[in-house]
Enzyme design. Sequence first.
Site, short mmCIF file in Angstrom:
data_model
loop_
_atom_site.label_atom_id
_atom_site.label_comp_id
_atom_site.label_asym_id
_atom_site.label_seq_id
_atom_site.Cartn_x
_atom_site.Cartn_y
_atom_site.Cartn_z
N SER A 182 -9.75 -28.07 35.02
CA SER A 182 -8.96 -27.34 34.05
C SER A 182 -7.72 -28.18 33.71
CB SER A 182 -8.58 -25.97 34.61
OG SER A 182 -8.15 -25.12 33.60
N ASP A 431 -18.18 -21.39 29.42
CA ASP A 431 -16.73 -21.41 29.63
C ASP A 431 -16.02 -21.57 28.29
OD1 ASP A 431 -14.12 -21.87 30.31
OD2 ASP A 431 -14.49 -23.81 31.27
N HIS A 457 -16.10 -21.96 34.30
CA HIS A 457 -14.95 -22.83 34.40
C HIS A 457 -14.96 -23.54 35.76
CE1 HIS A 457 -11.24 -23.92 32.50
NE2 HIS A 457 -10.48 -23.44 33.46
C1 LIG Z 1 -5.11 -29.29 29.67
O1 LIG Z 1 -5.81 -28.14 30.09
C2 LIG Z 1 -5.13 -26.89 30.07
C3 LIG Z 1 -6.04 -25.80 30.35
O2 LIG Z 1 -6.81 -26.03 31.43
C4 LIG Z 1 -4.50 -26.62 28.77
O3 LIG Z 1 -3.77 -25.44 28.81
C5 LIG Z 1 -3.68 -27.75 28.38
O4 LIG Z 1 -3.12 -27.48 27.16
C6 LIG Z 1 -4.52 -28.98 28.34
N1 LIG Z 1 -3.74 -30.05 27.83
C7 LIG Z 1 -3.98 -30.58 26.69
C8 LIG Z 1 -3.04 -31.59 26.21
O5 LIG Z 1 -4.93 -30.29 26.02
#
Ligand SMILES: *[C@@H]1O[C@H](CO)[C@@H](O)[C@H](O)[C@H]1NC(C)=O
Length: 487
Positions: A182, A431, A457
């Site tokens: 995640s 997911d 997930h």
């Molecule tokens: C990385 O993952 C999380 C959720 O698991 C998310 O909230 C976050 O925004 C993500 N970062 C990017 C830059 O996409």
Amino acid sequence: MRIVILLLCLLLGSLSLTNAGFLRNHDSTLNKGLRARGAPSSSPLSDRRPLPTDPPAQWFNNQVDHYNPLNTETFKQRYYVNDTYWTPGGPVFLVLGGEGPISPSYVTGHFVVNYYAPMFDALIVAVEHRFYGASTPKGNLATENLKYLSTQQALADYANFVQFFKQKYNTGDSKWVSFGGSYSGNLSAWLRLKYPNLIDAAIATSAPVKPVVDFPEYFEVVSNSIGPSCSAFVANITKTVTDMINNGQNDQVAKLFNACDPIVSDLDIATFMESLSGGISEIVQYNLDNNAYTFTNITAMCEEFEQGSDPMQTFIDFNNRYNTFSGSPCTLSSYEKSVIYQQNIDPANVNASSRSWNWQCCTEYGYYQTGESPSQPFSSTITLDYFINMCTDVFGPEGFVYKPQVDYIITDYGSTNIQSSNIVMASGTIDPWSFLGVHQTPLKSSVQPILIQGGAHCSELYMPKEHDLPDVVTARLVEIQLIKDIL
Ligand SMILES: *[C@@H]1O[C@H](CO)[C@@H](O)[C@H](O)[C@H]1NC(C)=O
Ligand SMILES: *[C@@H]1O[C@H](CO)[C@@H](O)[C@H](O)[C@H]1NC(C)=O
Ligand SMILES: *[C@@H]1O[C@H](CO)[C@@H](O)[C@H](O)[C@H]1NC(C)=O
Ligand SMILES: *[C@@H]1O[C@H](CO)[C@@H](O)[C@H](O)[C@H]1NC(C)=O
Ligand SMILES: *[C@@H]1O[C@H](CO)[C@@H](O)[C@H](O)[C@H]1NC(C)=O
């Protein structure tokens, strides 16, 4: 009365990433299973009982600001080590903390690293993310300190930590493999991308590397995952409740659903409707994830919905069970109380992760799980404005409009076009976060995506279990092969 906030981006509160966001206690996705292992559901952050054999917490003084030479302050960053399987020369498996506290079980069997480590004589290390758990610079979560909470600073912490650890444990030329799921899954991929000199390979599970401010697709995937008739059932409930509210029957709705407070303003309505989406999102996101984390699964939930004689009462019963499961005595409904709760969180509070995570969503990631798409069954009162309002109201200053810097994140890390190598990124088809993951090897890159049919997930990041889906087993084999390839 107690206000409970769970989940990821704020509003997301989610837990890791389900909605019911700003509103509930947030804890890292990776900690879900900890709760499953015997901890009461009312303590989302608690680990299993400490064992005498647990490794002790260790501490590293890391820089508060890696990008300002005039700032020499440091903070204590927590880590745990398991050297039971290690033979010098073996690789180091680095488990990255995400949006929640870490605990000894991060290195003693909660994750698949403990299954891989004996195969490779590996050393296992887990390190906490700044501003979560016991690793909070300046010891509090005031907005003026949260300016040091960013992806860039967190990655620099981890890189600095690797340098320190190499010397302390004298790991010489050992290869380093980072692991995360995640949010920490995208950190794992990005650490390899930014510091290939330190990290030789990365396992990044259910990593939504593509940031988006507005994420209406989340509820679309939830809808697809539960199927058309179950989704129609939910849509009918949403419509019935919405009609009642439009007819001024707010008090009756509040009573039926055991709301924590009267549903008065439009923001209260959005808060309440967001709360009602929380249970279903959570069941979908963690369906059969092999951790027995949630209290039911999609099939059982939808059967219950479709077979109940009174649809409304059936849904109310489900919602009550979800509240109990998430540690809330009632259904969150007051916008103002949610904001006040978030404003006043004490960093010593184990539930403080929700404030840190909300900050990250407000400033960098967005990921607001809005109800604005017509192809989903939840309420359209859950708007982007609702989330953006909440950022300003929680963090201030008054009038400032938070705009998550997703363009910068895309520029800096490449989003789904991540250009790197020796990275395995698995995601599950059911997911909702898989929508933002990598599904195709980017051109000129050798990142390996794996799609797990029926996967939830982070399913393959946990220790193997007897009933793992075939694709989960395969995903682990791909990861083992990657580690072999780099040694
Ligand atoms: C990385 O993952 C999380 C959720 O698991 C998310 O909230 C976050 O925004 C993500 N970062 C990017 C830059 O996409
Ligand atoms: C390392 O993890 C194993 C479980 O995989 C556990 O039995 C052992 O006690 C742990 N060792 C240390 C030093 O924590
Ligand atoms: C889903 O939940 C029901 C009810 O708890 C249970 O009987 C069933 O075995 C679960 N399904 C799976 C595949 O675990
Ligand atoms: C929609 O919900 C109402 C209120 O619970 C119920 O009376 C009605 O039967 C439901 N309709 C369908 C098609 O499920
Ligand atoms: C943290 O959240 C849990 C679950 O909602 C709650 O029971 C507990 O009282 C909270 N702890 C603190 C210190 O607020």
